[in-house]
Design a protein around this motif. Sequence first.
Motif, PDB file in Angstrom:
ATOM      1  N   ASP A   1     -29.767 -85.867  32.885  1.00 35.03           N
ATOM      2  CA  ASP A   1     -29.486 -84.624  32.168  1.00 35.03           C
ATOM      3  C   ASP A   1     -29.425 -83.420  33.102  1.00 35.03           C
ATOM      4  N   LYS A   2     -28.567 -82.495  32.709  1.00 35.32           N
ATOM      5  CA  LYS A   2     -28.312 -81.285  33.485  1.00 35.32           C
ATOM      6  C   LYS A   2     -29.584 -80.476  33.802  1.00 35.32           C
ATOM      7  N   MET A   3     -30.553 -80.506  32.864  1.00 35.89           N
ATOM      8  CA  MET A   3     -31.732 -79.649  33.090  1.00 35.89           C
ATOM      9  C   MET A   3     -32.501 -80.065  34.354  1.00 35.89           C
ATOM     10  N   PHE A   4     -32.448 -81.351  34.719  1.00 38.55           N
ATOM     11  CA  PHE A   4     -33.138 -81.790  35.941  1.00 38.55           C
ATOM     12  C   PHE A   4     -32.345 -81.377  37.173  1.00 38.55           C
ATOM     13  N   ILE A   5     -31.013 -81.396  37.020  1.00 38.95           N
ATOM     14  CA  ILE A   5     -30.152 -80.983  38.138  1.00 38.95           C
ATOM     15  C   ILE A   5     -30.339 -79.483  38.384  1.00 38.95           C
ATOM     16  N   ASP A   6     -30.409 -78.725  37.272  1.00 41.76           N
ATOM     17  CA  ASP A   6     -30.612 -77.270  37.359  1.00 41.76           C
ATOM     18  C   ASP A   6     -31.891 -76.933  38.129  1.00 41.76           C
ATOM     19  N   ALA A   7     -32.908 -77.767  37.930  1.00 44.56           N
ATOM     20  CA  ALA A   7     -34.227 -77.466  38.508  1.00 44.56           C
ATOM     21  C   ALA A   7     -34.345 -77.857  39.981  1.00 44.56           C
ATOM     22  N   ILE A   8     -33.306 -78.496  40.508  1.00 44.86           N
ATOM     23  CA  ILE A   8     -33.350 -78.926  41.909  1.00 44.86           C
ATOM     24  C   ILE A   8     -33.569 -77.700  42.803  1.00 44.86           C
ATOM     25  N   GLY A   9     -34.533 -77.808  43.708  1.00 36.63           N
ATOM     26  CA  GLY A   9     -34.805 -76.716  44.641  1.00 36.63           C
ATOM     27  C   GLY A   9     -35.797 -75.709  44.095  1.00 36.63           C
TER      28      GLY A   9
ATOM     29  N   ASP B   1     -38.045 -76.646  41.118  1.00 38.17           N
ATOM     30  CA  ASP B   1     -39.142 -77.334  40.431  1.00 38.17           C
ATOM     31  C   ASP B   1     -39.366 -78.711  41.070  1.00 38.17           C
ATOM     32  N   ARG B   2     -40.530 -78.879  41.657  1.00 37.27           N
ATOM     33  CA  ARG B   2     -40.860 -80.120  42.359  1.00 37.27           C
ATOM     34  C   ARG B   2     -40.881 -81.314  41.387  1.00 37.27           C
ATOM     35  N   ASN B   3     -41.387 -81.059  40.122  1.00 37.77           N
ATOM     36  CA  ASN B   3     -41.461 -82.134  39.119  1.00 37.77           C
ATOM     37  C   ASN B   3     -40.098 -82.718  38.806  1.00 37.77           C
ATOM     38  N   SER B   4     -39.128 -81.807  38.760  1.00 39.85           N
ATOM     39  CA  SER B   4     -37.775 -82.234  38.416  1.00 39.85           C
ATOM     40  C   SER B   4     -37.262 -83.237  39.459  1.00 39.85           C
ATOM     41  N   ALA B   5     -37.552 -82.959  40.737  1.00 33.02           N
ATOM     42  CA  ALA B   5     -37.143 -83.883  41.796  1.00 33.02           C
ATOM     43  C   ALA B   5     -37.820 -85.235  41.603  1.00 33.02           C
ATOM     44  N   THR B   6     -39.089 -85.195  41.185  1.00 32.72           N
ATOM     45  CA  THR B   6     -39.829 -86.439  40.960  1.00 32.72           C
ATOM     46  C   THR B   6     -39.190 -87.251  39.842  1.00 32.72           C
ATOM     47  N   ILE B   7     -38.818 -86.529  38.769  1.00 34.19           N
ATOM     48  CA  ILE B   7     -38.185 -87.223  37.631  1.00 34.19           C
ATOM     49  C   ILE B   7     -36.865 -87.859  38.077  1.00 34.19           C
ATOM     50  N   ILE B   8     -36.071 -87.083  38.844  1.00 35.71           N
ATOM     51  CA  ILE B   8     -34.793 -87.630  39.316  1.00 35.71           C
ATOM     52  C   ILE B   8     -35.046 -88.881  40.164  1.00 35.71           C
ATOM     53  N   GLU B   9     -36.051 -88.794  41.043  1.00 35.61           N
ATOM     54  CA  GLU B   9     -36.373 -89.948  41.893  1.00 35.61           C
ATOM     55  C   GLU B   9     -36.798 -91.146  41.052  1.00 35.61           C
ATOM     56  N   THR B  10     -37.581 -90.888  40.022  1.00 35.08           N
ATOM     57  CA  THR B  10     -38.039 -91.967  39.140  1.00 35.08           C
ATOM     58  C   THR B  10     -36.853 -92.629  38.435  1.00 35.08           C
TER      59      THR B  10
ATOM     60  N   PHE C   1     -21.740 -99.228  28.938  1.00 32.41           N
ATOM     61  CA  PHE C   1     -22.525 -98.261  28.166  1.00 32.41           C
ATOM     62  C   PHE C   1     -23.322 -97.353  29.067  1.00 32.41           C
ATOM     63  N   ALA C   2     -23.413 -96.076  28.661  1.00 33.75           N
ATOM     64  CA  ALA C   2     -24.218 -95.132  29.428  1.00 33.75           C
ATOM     65  C   ALA C   2     -25.222 -94.442  28.515  1.00 33.75           C
ATOM     66  N   ILE C   3     -26.423 -94.205  29.056  1.00 34.54           N
ATOM     67  CA  ILE C   3     -27.370 -93.352  28.333  1.00 34.54           C
ATOM     68  C   ILE C   3     -27.114 -91.937  28.812  1.00 34.54           C
ATOM     69  N   ASP C   4     -26.727 -91.099  27.838  1.00 36.66           N
ATOM     70  CA  ASP C   4     -26.407 -89.703  28.129  1.00 36.66           C
ATOM     71  C   ASP C   4     -27.692 -88.876  28.040  1.00 36.66           C
ATOM     72  N   ASP C   5     -27.719 -87.772  28.765  1.00 36.20           N
ATOM     73  CA  ASP C   5     -28.847 -86.835  28.703  1.00 36.20           C
ATOM     74  C   ASP C   5     -30.183 -87.510  29.010  1.00 36.20           C
ATOM     75  N   ALA C   6     -30.154 -88.487  29.915  1.00 41.46           N
ATOM     76  CA  ALA C   6     -31.373 -89.238  30.221  1.00 41.46           C
ATOM     77  C   ALA C   6     -32.472 -88.300  30.700  1.00 41.46           C
ATOM     78  N   GLY C   7     -33.675 -88.518  30.183  1.00 39.96           N
ATOM     79  CA  GLY C   7     -34.837 -87.705  30.557  1.00 39.96           C
ATOM     80  C   GLY C   7     -35.035 -86.515  29.638  1.00 39.96           C
ATOM     81  N   ALA C   8     -34.041 -86.214  28.801  1.00 41.76           N
ATOM     82  CA  ALA C   8     -34.123 -85.029  27.940  1.00 41.76           C
ATOM     83  C   ALA C   8     -34.610 -85.375  26.542  1.00 41.76           C
ATOM     84  N   GLY C   9     -34.755 -86.664  26.270  1.00 39.23           N
ATOM     85  CA  GLY C   9     -35.044 -87.085  24.890  1.00 39.23           C
ATOM     86  C   GLY C   9     -36.513 -87.258  24.576  1.00 39.23           C
ATOM     87  N   HIS C  10     -37.396 -86.555  25.293  1.00 37.71           N
ATOM     88  CA  HIS C  10     -38.835 -86.589  25.001  1.00 37.71           C
ATOM     89  C   HIS C  10     -39.372 -88.014  24.886  1.00 37.71           C
TER      90      HIS C  10
END
Length: 549
Positions: free
Chosen positions: A461-469, A471-480, A435-444
């Motif tokens: 989720d793609k929106m965090f990948i888009d923000a790479i480079g 938005d610093r927060n996005s990198a933090t979320i990905i790391e988390t 099982f996979a959780i899709d769009d992780a981080g996008a579901g508020h």
Amino acid sequence: MLKLAFTRDKPTSPHEVAVAFLRRKELLAVLIGVTLAGVPMGAFNLWLNYFIEQQGQDEVAAVARRSVAMVDARVARLVDGLNDLAQRGIDSCRSADIEALREANFAITSIKELSIIDPAGETLCTDLGLPVGDRKVVSSQPLTADAAFAIEVVSLGDGREGMIRIRRVGNGIANALAALAPTELLVPQIIFQGSPLKSDATLTTRNGFLLASNGVGRSNEDESGRFVAAAQSERYQLEALIHLAREQVWAAYRRLHTVGTVVGSAIALAIVGFALALPARRRGDPIAEIERALAAGELVPFFQPVVDIMTGRLRGAEVLIRWRKPDGSLVLPGAFIPLLESSGLIRDVTRALMRRACDEVGAAYSRRPHLKIGFNLAAAHFSDDTIVRDVRDIFESSPIHLNQVVLEVTERQPLENLTLARRIVMALQDLGASFAIDDAGAGHGGLSYMLKLGVDIIKIDKMFIDAIGTDRNSATIIETLIELARNLRMDIVAEGVESFEQVVFLRELGVRAAQGYVFSPPLPAKSFLQLVEAIDPSQASDQPTAAAA
Ligand code: C2E
Ligand code: CA
Ligand code: CA
């Protein structure tokens, strides 16, 4: 970098078969419509027949009532006349009494004679002053309930002339008075819809003695051809019985029947028109249109490769639905997935998609047990365990093994019953699927909730990948997310990777798997299989090379 232009498959023959089947269904709809059109016409005619029958029955009852009323009035005139004479003491054949009888006959009219009858029933004299002659009383029945009057059938002369006599019954000592009238006077006159008609009218006493009859139509016609009604007099012991020929009633309503046929035909035409328009209308109904597309095999799987960004090897693919229209155009899922979900069709569609994926890439997968294939599930799939049975039935005996199957559940859509969803997830994991959780981080904030399902993979989720480079927060979320996945021993996949910089960044953070346009868009089966052969040559063709190496 892998970049493949997608190619379009030609419509397969099962597809054509399905379309042909649909055409047959439309034809069937028209046929059913035409058949149904007969129903209102038949119903209208049935109603009309019933109406005319009812009219006939009402009419004949009314004729009977009118006849009895007429007889009543005529008999009453005779009875009143006789009472009047009796009150004046007229009871003999003296000339003064005969004179009184003559005047009375003139006043009453329509009677043949007034007579004086002795206690033995013999006619002593009449107002005509002529010899009485031969007369025979054929029957004598009470006319009134108190038997003060009798109604009698009398034959005159040689018996050829039948008469009706109303007799004021005396006390058995004095003479009595009687009025003789032609039978026709008491035969009901039948007028129906303004014209005389073929009918029977019979006047009897209440106990059934025949008094008069018109004799018209007293044929051996059976009862089913005639309407019958009887009516009883209120004042006298009389009853009128009327028979009305059915054909006459029907003739009177023939115009109505014509109207009925016209109206019935109009209704039938309207229904046929509706049936003809139905397939066209259904074409405008989006749900019917999708059902048709499903039956016609127009809903097809596309495959988007998931790549190991450390080794460049293929890890598998995610199945993404496409609607391939007969004209070759492709419709993206965003345009019809919500409708599939709201209509409940998503279950049928997912099932069809899984089967079709097995058919199209099953052989390649069976030779590469390490490849995974992901399917997107909707919230509707977690309302009961149908999906567990579906997945088992489809993959148990398919070239794609159950442990190659990945099921994706999106964080964007909340699940109503988490306990049930957890049971379904476990049942599918027991079968070997992951099982996979899709769009992780996008579901508020729904991630912690979704993690309770006990899944195996997190898809960032793609929106965090888009923000790479940017938005610093996005990198933090990905790391988390990466940290979380590591702690929970879950796999992680990055979605929507479009640039080489993103790949480098993700690799540095330790993300191993990714999918996105930078590698390949979703591909039709044929292109995907070419890609699989190119970057992951099958064992069979690989063997000699491996042996040589
Ligand atoms: P998803 O499951 O998040 O699928 C990923 C979407 O991102 C796909 O869109 C894919 O084509 C797109 N994508 C992949 N790589 C890139 C990229 O590098 N850049 C950009 N901009 N987009 C990328 P798609 O195919 O239009 O699907 C949209 C959504 O429709 C899917 O999102 C999924 O939620 C849903 N969907 C697709 N197929 C199915 C299905 O069979 N069943 C269900 N229930 N949902 C489906
Ligand atoms: Ca997905
Ligand atoms: Ca996604």
